[in-house]
Enzyme design. Structure first.
Site, PDB file in Angstrom:
ATOM      1  CG  ASP A 252     -28.799  29.727 -29.584  1.00 27.03           C
ATOM      2  OD1 ASP A 252     -29.518  29.415 -28.619  1.00 27.03           O
ATOM      3  OD2 ASP A 252     -28.351  30.875 -29.743  1.00 27.03           O
TER       4      ASP A 252
ATOM      5  CG  HIS B 253     -27.111  31.848 -26.611  1.00 28.43           C
ATOM      6  ND1 HIS B 253     -28.325  32.068 -27.218  1.00 28.43           N
ATOM      7  CD2 HIS B 253     -27.035  32.739 -25.591  1.00 28.43           C
ATOM      8  CE1 HIS B 253     -28.960  33.034 -26.595  1.00 28.43           C
ATOM      9  NE2 HIS B 253     -28.196  33.468 -25.607  1.00 28.43           N
TER      10      HIS B 253
ATOM     11  CB  SER C 273     -30.000  36.467 -25.633  1.00 28.50           C
ATOM     12  OG  SER C 273     -30.104  35.365 -24.778  1.00 28.50           O
TER      13      SER C 273
END
Length: 336
Positions: free
Chosen positions: A279, A309, A181
């Site tokens: 995502d 995500h 991320s």
């Protein structure tokens, strides 16, 4: 004759059907629903509670005994000029013989939260599996520290890793940068910064759903079926605003903050990019992979159906197990 109120009612019903059709909930892998249900909004108002919860989780994780084949060490190193020391979590296999490969790991958390300690069990397991030293960076968080604080902390850690390779038992020719991320975005930015400052070489960049482009969800529409859950466009705008110290999306954003802004991607290390097809970062990750390939950089791209995500946090899910196998294989290829 159809009355005006009947027309209004029909329109409301149509909009409701359209809303249901455009929702991605029915496409989510059922195994990942616990992650979806526990997710919450990120904002200046919620950040203190989010951090408190993650810190408590980090303390609990830190109390879990590590397997005998790995030892953990916390070490503080010199930070960037004029900045405080940078704390590192170092995982080392206990039974290794000879020089080992190394991973500089950068944790996620939207630039505003998280710590290396949260990943302690996973990093210990990965260190043992790969017979590799893993150095995870506790970089300074936004909004207290804006760009370039976090990336300079990561660069200080990378320079230290190369400089201390002999002491750590690390092979300087087999060092990888990795992250998830926001940490994946920082890892990608670090690969660019290392290239531009002549530090390296790096043999690979391992990017899990990396946060690469400040324009996603602010000045650029990410699409109808992505980013509805876990990390949304509103969350993304908050994260980028916190890092940059201003609203994202203008023309003054550095590629060392948002790697998607980098015009020249040539000469970067081979990349492994993994992302779920639900995502928010799907399109920016696909585009970055395309541009890396166009620049002559070897690229391996994995897209997991039904994955939101952070899907790999549900470690028992099929998607997470596939990702773990794909990631391990990519590391082994990078390390030769």
């Amino acid at each position: 004759m159809v009355s005006r109120w009947q027309l209004v009612l029909q329109w409301v019903r149509f909009e409701k059907r359209l809303e249901l059709m455009m929702s991605s909930r029915d496409r989510i892998d059922p195994e990942l629903m616990p992650l979806v249900e526990m997710s919450a909004e990120w904002s200046a108002a919620t950040l203190p509670a989010q951090r408190e919860a993650l810190d408590a989780m980090g303390q609990a994780v830190g109390a879990i005994p590590l397997p005998d084949m790995t030892r953990a060490e916390l070490r503080a190193i010199d930070g960037p000029d004029g900045a405080p020391p940078v704390q590192l979590l170092i995982m080392t296999p206990t039974a290794s013989a000879g020089k080992m490969p190394a991973i500089l790991h950068i944790h996620g958390g939207g630039f505003v939260a998280g710590s290396a300690q949260l990943y302690r069990p996973q990093l210990a397991s990965l260190s043992a599996q790969l017979d590799a030293v893993i150095v995870s960076v506790n970089y300074r968080l936004a909004p207290e520290t804006i760009f370039p604080g976090a990336i300079e902390d990561c660069f200080a850690a990378l320079k230290w890793l190369f400089a201390q390779a002999e002491e750590l038992g690390v092979d300087r020719e087999r060092i990888v940068v990795a992250g998830e991320s926001a940490g994946g975005g920082l890892a990608a930015a670090l690969a660019i910064l290392a290239r531009d400052r002549g530090v390296g070489p790096l043999v690979a960049q391992m990017l899990a759903f990396p946060m690469l482009d400040d324009r996603t969800g602010s000045t650029r529409d990410a699409g109808d079926f992505v980013g509805e859950f876990v990390w949304t466009a509103a969350d993304n705008k908050f994260g980028w605003s916190s890092l940059l110290g201003r609203s994202p999306g203008d023309n003054e954003v550095s590629p060392y903050a948002a790697p998607a802004r980098c015009e020249d991607l040539s000469g970067l290390p081979p990349a492994f990019i993994a992302v779920g097809d639900l995502d928010l970062f799907l399109e920016e990750n696909l585009e970055y992979a395309r541009r890396l390939a166009r620049a002559g950089v070897p690229i391996e791209l994995k897209v997991y159906p039904g994955a939101v995500h952070g899907f790999m946090l549900v470690e028992t899910s099929r998607a997470a197990r596939l990702y773990a196998a794909d990631q391990r294989a990519a590391y082994l290829r990078a390390f030769g």
